[in-house]
Enzyme design. Structure first.
Site, PDB file in Angstrom:
ATOM      1  N   TYR A  15      87.015  38.138  21.677  1.00  9.36           N
ATOM      2  CA  TYR A  15      85.956  37.126  21.577  1.00  9.36           C
ATOM      3  C   TYR A  15      84.636  37.756  21.151  1.00  9.36           C
ATOM      4  O   TYR A  15      83.857  37.148  20.400  1.00  9.36           O
ATOM      5  CB  TYR A  15      85.788  36.402  22.913  1.00  9.36           C
ATOM      6  N   GLU A  46      91.766  31.464  30.006  1.00  8.39           N
ATOM      7  CA  GLU A  46      92.909  32.301  29.631  1.00  8.39           C
ATOM      8  C   GLU A  46      93.224  33.346  30.697  1.00  8.39           C
ATOM      9  O   GLU A  46      94.392  33.710  30.895  1.00  8.39           O
ATOM     10  CB  GLU A  46      92.641  32.945  28.268  1.00  8.39           C
ATOM     11  N   TYR A  74     107.775  30.662  18.190  1.00  8.84           N
ATOM     12  CA  TYR A  74     109.012  29.904  18.046  1.00  8.84           C
ATOM     13  C   TYR A  74     109.294  29.144  19.337  1.00  8.84           C
ATOM     14  O   TYR A  74     109.197  29.704  20.437  1.00  8.84           O
ATOM     15  CB  TYR A  74     110.196  30.827  17.737  1.00  8.84           C
ATOM     16  N   GLY A 131     114.035  17.942  10.825  1.00 12.76           N
ATOM     17  CA  GLY A 131     114.354  19.330  10.489  1.00 12.76           C
ATOM     18  C   GLY A 131     114.391  20.236  11.700  1.00 12.76           C
ATOM     19  O   GLY A 131     114.927  19.884  12.753  1.00 12.76           O
ATOM     20  N   VAL A 132     113.763  21.407  11.551  1.00 12.08           N
ATOM     21  CA  VAL A 132     113.763  22.384  12.638  1.00 12.08           C
ATOM     22  C   VAL A 132     112.872  21.939  13.795  1.00 12.08           C
ATOM     23  O   VAL A 132     112.855  22.580  14.861  1.00 12.08           O
ATOM     24  CB  VAL A 132     113.331  23.777  12.103  1.00 12.08           C
TER      25      VAL A 132
END
Length: 403
Positions: free
Chosen positions: A94, A136, A207, A275-276
């Site tokens: 950052y 985070e 993914y 699709g995927v």
């Protein structure tokens, strides 16, 4: 921030609306020239297709518009935070980004970037960085606190590589250290990192996990991008062509906010994919059917692809429908010789199966390319489905803002 500084930041909103992507494009070019080591952290494919520049411009604009009450952006902050932890973004990053962003504002705006304006944006960015890195930090801690959890990168072994269709292959990933595998929410993703000789860079790609949690492995199902030399397809194609059973890859812990709502026990579920895009929805489908509270509720599975040859998980879907009578599949093929009750010719058209789609108390999950999502989102809204019942995921940096 002072009231005057907030006014100065808000005064830049018209400029950001017109020239935001120009600013962020300049910013990324400047940052990678001065800090080339960050090319190993960022997805360089998204740099070439301008998705990252557009996503950042949208985020900066939203922050400027809501500078007086940034709390309204918390859902966006949460989504970005998940992506950042999946890429191992840390507070020191950052600081680097802030330095180059403020410098870019000065260089792009020229004389209009007064010292007062740059000071205001410096303060505003510092406030945003504190908000993001603080959130985070909590996400990283939650990852570490899980059984089998970790933060950063962890080596995994590919134990199985299974061809699902002519284009999609699944990779079964087991921890190389033999340790436990952290559970996750169906719909979440992991980042996988490989070295790309073509770019001489380590590159991460995200993914979706394509199976329900099982305590042993993660599975990703990756589409091969035919003939692609673009960085967008390099990792996927390398997995198909060069990465084999027994090889090691680095993974980050599961993350993501597009998840199956497992607390809803009274609603039907409608999964719509192109699709995927069916990969996170397959994990959700398996997750819903493995949960005793939801496994008997009505489920409509709607999927579209070019033809049977590219249709991944076709056999798995048949297995599921044979076991669970409450699962009602509708498959759309662009290329199809003969239609039947559950198989349709052409692109996905919800109107053609309206009675199966529009169900009371249903939750809808959509995943696919941005135009696919927008089309079906708009259809559901036009037919009275509330926004709160529609959930969607766009692969890559978000360009849709419909919720």
């Amino acid at each position: 921030m002072t009231t005057e500084q907030k006014h100065l930041v808000k005064a830049t909103v018209p400029v950001l609306k017109e020239h935001g992507v120009l600013l962020t494009t300049h910013f990324y070019k400047r940052m990678f020239e001065h800090n080339p080591e960050l090319k190993h952290v960022f997805n360089m494919g998204n740099q070439q297709n301008s998705k990252q520049q557009t996503a950042l411009a949208t985020a900066v604009l939203a922050y400027a518009e809501h500078i007086e009450d940034p709390s309204v952006l918390l859902p966006v902050v949460n989504n970005i935070g998940h992506k950042h932890t999946s890429l191992d973004i840390r507070p020191e990053h950052y600081a680097i980004v802030g330095r180059h962003l403020i410098a870019s504002i000065g260089e792009v705006l020229g004389q209009a970037a007064t010292p007062e304006l740059l000071d205001a944006w410096t303060t505003a960015y510092s406030q945003l960085a504190d908000l993001m890195s603080g959130h985070e930090k909590e996400l990283y801690q939650k990852q570490v606190d899980r059984v089998g959890g970790w933060a950063g990168w962890r080596p995994f072994i590919i134990r199985k590589k299974v061809k699902e269709s002519s284009e999609i292959t699944s990779f079964y990933l087991y921890p190389a250290d033999g340790g436990a595998v952290a559970d996750y929410k169906p719909g979440q993703y992991i980042s996988l990192r490989l070295f790309l000789p073509e770019l001489n860079l380590l590159q991460p790609r995200q993914y979706s996990i394509s199976c329900a949690p099982n305590g042993e492995f993660y599975r990703i199902s990756v589409k091969r991008e035919s003939g692609s030399t673009h960085p967008d397809g390099m990792i996927s194609n390398r997995l198909h062509k060069y990465v084999n059973e027994g090889d090691l890859v680095d993974l980050s812990a599961p993350a993501g906010v597009f998840i199956l709502d497992e607390d809803v026990t009274s609603s039907a579920k409608v999964f719509i994919s192109g699709g995927v895009g069916q990969t996170p929805l397959m994990a959700m489908l398996e997750g819903a059917l493995s949960n005793p509270r939801t496994q008997n509720h009505p489920i409509t599975w709607i999927h579209g692809c070019r033809n049977e040859a590219v249709h991944a998980f076709k056999d798995r879907l048949l297995e599921i429908t044979n076991l669970f009578s409450n699962v009602n599949p509708h498959i759309f093929y662009d290329d199809l010789e003969e239609e039947d009750e559950g198989t349709h010719r052409g692109w996905v058209e919800l109107e053609r199966i309206k009675k199966h789609v529009l169900q009371g108390q249903a939750d809808y999950y959509i995943c696919g390319p941005a135009p696919f999502i927008a089309k079906h989102y708009d259809y559901l809204l036009a037919n009275g489905v509330p926004k709160t019942a529609i959930h969607f995921e766009e692969f890559g940096p978000a360009s849709l803002n419909m919720n």
